[in-house]
Motif scaffolding. Sequence first.
Motif, mmCIF file in Angstrom:
data_model
loop_
_atom_site.group_PDB
_atom_site.id
_atom_site.type_symbol
_atom_site.label_atom_id
_atom_site.label_comp_id
_atom_site.label_asym_id
_atom_site.label_seq_id
_atom_site.Cartn_x
_atom_site.Cartn_y
_atom_site.Cartn_z
ATOM 1 N N ARG A 66 -22.955 4.298 7.539
ATOM 2 C CA ARG A 66 -21.760 4.034 7.125
ATOM 3 C C ARG A 66 -21.329 2.806 7.890
ATOM 4 O O ARG A 66 -21.722 2.841 9.039
ATOM 5 C CB ARG A 66 -20.707 4.898 7.368
ATOM 6 N N ILE A 67 -20.967 1.709 7.400
ATOM 7 C CA ILE A 67 -20.477 0.460 7.948
ATOM 8 C C ILE A 67 -19.171 0.256 7.468
ATOM 9 O O ILE A 67 -18.649 0.035 6.581
ATOM 10 C CB ILE A 67 -21.573 -0.600 7.528
ATOM 11 N N ASP A 68 -18.158 0.306 8.549
ATOM 12 C CA ASP A 68 -16.800 -0.061 8.455
ATOM 13 C C ASP A 68 -16.691 -1.707 9.192
ATOM 14 O O ASP A 68 -17.005 -1.637 10.144
ATOM 15 C CB ASP A 68 -15.768 0.989 9.178
ATOM 16 N N ASP A 69 -15.632 -2.423 8.301
ATOM 17 C CA ASP A 69 -15.521 -3.818 8.788
ATOM 18 C C ASP A 69 -14.118 -3.434 9.270
ATOM 19 O O ASP A 69 -12.932 -3.424 8.898
ATOM 20 C CB ASP A 69 -15.200 -4.736 7.422
ATOM 21 N N LEU A 70 -14.161 -3.669 10.648
ATOM 22 C CA LEU A 70 -12.691 -3.546 11.416
ATOM 23 C C LEU A 70 -12.109 -4.754 11.972
ATOM 24 O O LEU A 70 -11.167 -4.886 12.564
ATOM 25 C CB LEU A 70 -13.399 -2.985 12.991
#
Length: 234
Positions: A66-70
């Motif tokens: 899972r990759i979240d753009d912060l």
Amino acid sequence: MQLLRLLTRVVRVRLLTFDSITVLTEKEGARMFLMLVVGFTASASAIAAGAAPASGPLPGKSSRPRIDDLGTGVLSSPITGATQDGGSIYLVTRGVTPAVVARYDVATGRVVASAPLPAGTGGWAAAMSGGKVYTGMYPTADIDRYDPATNTASRVVQLPGEQYIWDLATAPDGTLYAGTYPGGELFAVSPDTGQARNLGAVVAGQLYVGGGCGGPRRNHLRRHGRGVGAHRRV
């Protein structure tokens, strides 16, 4: 039923052997025994059918991380060029594209205006001339002009053969003097026309010309006259 009770007692004895604190009732032992039997039966059936062991992600789980753009990680930039005009300080950034010139109001302690510069990733130098801000850029040796009245910036000239404008100074007549790298040369630039004159290397073999920067060799304090090559040691 008798067998079930017997096995339940065996389970209870084994648990008491390994953990003297855990004691199961006959009902709890029976439940555990049935779970073991069901699990063993299912495994034996799968092996007999030739089924391969389960692999891959669990049901409902993705095999990809899972990759979240912060969002933006850095909200600031180093300041390498600065010049002052009255109650305003004009700051030039580096390490961001496009580079930005910003007007900092001394009285309020706030940035009240800013504009992107035409090219380059930063500016080590800045100077005032005729009410305009001039910035010395890299990795191409551009001199840009910022007009506080319109909050816009434009290129004045690019100095040939150079990569950095390391320092800028303004003469009483408004002429800009630019020290460069890697040629270690001094240029005179008309802010009105953009015409640039190469006044030659300040010190033979020196890479940098700028205030407080002598490069890998020695620092020199030099005085420049109006003619080409009119550099004198102080």
